[in-house]
Design a protein around this motif. Structure first.
Motif, PDB file in Angstrom:
ATOM      1  N   LEU A 110      20.748  -0.529  -9.496  1.00  0.00           N
ATOM      2  CA  LEU A 110      20.701  -1.370  -8.310  1.00  0.00           C
ATOM      3  C   LEU A 110      19.407  -2.169  -8.160  1.00  0.00           C
ATOM      4  N   PRO A 111      18.218  -1.589  -8.345  1.00  0.00           N
ATOM      5  CA  PRO A 111      17.001  -2.407  -8.221  1.00  0.00           C
ATOM      6  C   PRO A 111      16.996  -3.615  -9.159  1.00  0.00           C
ATOM      7  N   ALA A 112      17.588  -3.473 -10.344  1.00  0.00           N
ATOM      8  CA  ALA A 112      17.637  -4.593 -11.295  1.00  0.00           C
ATOM      9  C   ALA A 112      18.596  -5.686 -10.814  1.00  0.00           C
ATOM     10  N   ALA A 113      19.578  -5.310 -10.004  1.00  0.00           N
ATOM     11  CA  ALA A 113      20.577  -6.268  -9.524  1.00  0.00           C
ATOM     12  C   ALA A 113      20.068  -7.065  -8.323  1.00  0.00           C
ATOM     13  N   SER A 114      19.031  -6.593  -7.653  1.00  0.00           N
ATOM     14  CA  SER A 114      18.572  -7.288  -6.446  1.00  0.00           C
ATOM     15  C   SER A 114      17.527  -8.334  -6.742  1.00  0.00           C
TER      16      SER A 114
ATOM     17  N   LEU B  38      28.208  -5.324  -6.356  1.00  0.00           N
ATOM     18  CA  LEU B  38      28.226  -5.272  -4.900  1.00  0.00           C
ATOM     19  C   LEU B  38      28.838  -6.551  -4.350  1.00  0.00           C
ATOM     20  N   GLU B  39      29.515  -6.429  -3.219  1.00  0.00           N
ATOM     21  CA  GLU B  39      30.068  -7.580  -2.511  1.00  0.00           C
ATOM     22  C   GLU B  39      29.133  -7.918  -1.368  1.00  0.00           C
ATOM     23  N   GLY B  40      28.904  -9.188  -1.156  1.00  0.00           N
ATOM     24  CA  GLY B  40      28.033  -9.621  -0.071  1.00  0.00           C
ATOM     25  C   GLY B  40      28.649  -9.366   1.288  1.00  0.00           C
ATOM     26  N   GLY B  41      27.799  -9.239   2.278  1.00  0.00           N
ATOM     27  CA  GLY B  41      28.257  -8.973   3.634  1.00  0.00           C
ATOM     28  C   GLY B  41      27.895 -10.068   4.613  1.00  0.00           C
ATOM     29  N   GLY B  42      27.769 -11.291   4.148  1.00  0.00           N
ATOM     30  CA  GLY B  42      27.498 -12.398   5.056  1.00  0.00           C
ATOM     31  C   GLY B  42      26.049 -12.855   5.078  1.00  0.00           C
ATOM     32  N   SER B  43      25.133 -12.000   4.670  1.00  0.00           N
ATOM     33  CA  SER B  43      23.733 -12.397   4.571  1.00  0.00           C
ATOM     34  C   SER B  43      23.176 -11.821   3.273  1.00  0.00           C
ATOM     35  N   PRO B  44      22.096 -12.371   2.762  1.00  0.00           N
ATOM     36  CA  PRO B  44      21.571 -11.919   1.468  1.00  0.00           C
ATOM     37  C   PRO B  44      21.167 -10.443   1.428  1.00  0.00           C
TER      38      PRO B  44
END
Length: 77
Positions: free
Chosen positions: A73-77, A34-40
């Motif tokens: 995804l849950p593992a990536a957060s 995933l690419e960030g969108g300016g906030s965590p």
């Protein structure tokens, strides 16, 4: 309650998505991250790799993780 087979539901959902302006479906593409969108807590897009090994970054206003309960995804957060 939905009274149909999953494959029928997925076909109808895909058909509807393909007919919706501004929606793009990509088959045979692996999501690298995933690419960030300016906030965590905001996602701004995806890093992708196609079947030929070419990578690209795709900006997105909305990202849908439809991989079900086995999503990474849950593992990536």
């Amino acid at each position: 309650m939905l009274g149909c087979r999953r494959i029928t539901f997925e076909w109808a959902l895909r058909k509807s998505a393909l007919e919706t302006r501004g929606v793009a479906l990509r088959d045979g593409v692996e999501v690298l991250g995933l690419e960030g969108g300016g906030s965590p807590l905001r996602v701004g897009g995806l890093r992708l790799r196609d079947g030929d090994g070419c990578s690209e970054t795709l900006a997105a206003d909305l990202v849908v993780d439809a991989s079900g309960r086995r999503s990474k995804l849950p593992a990536a957060s």
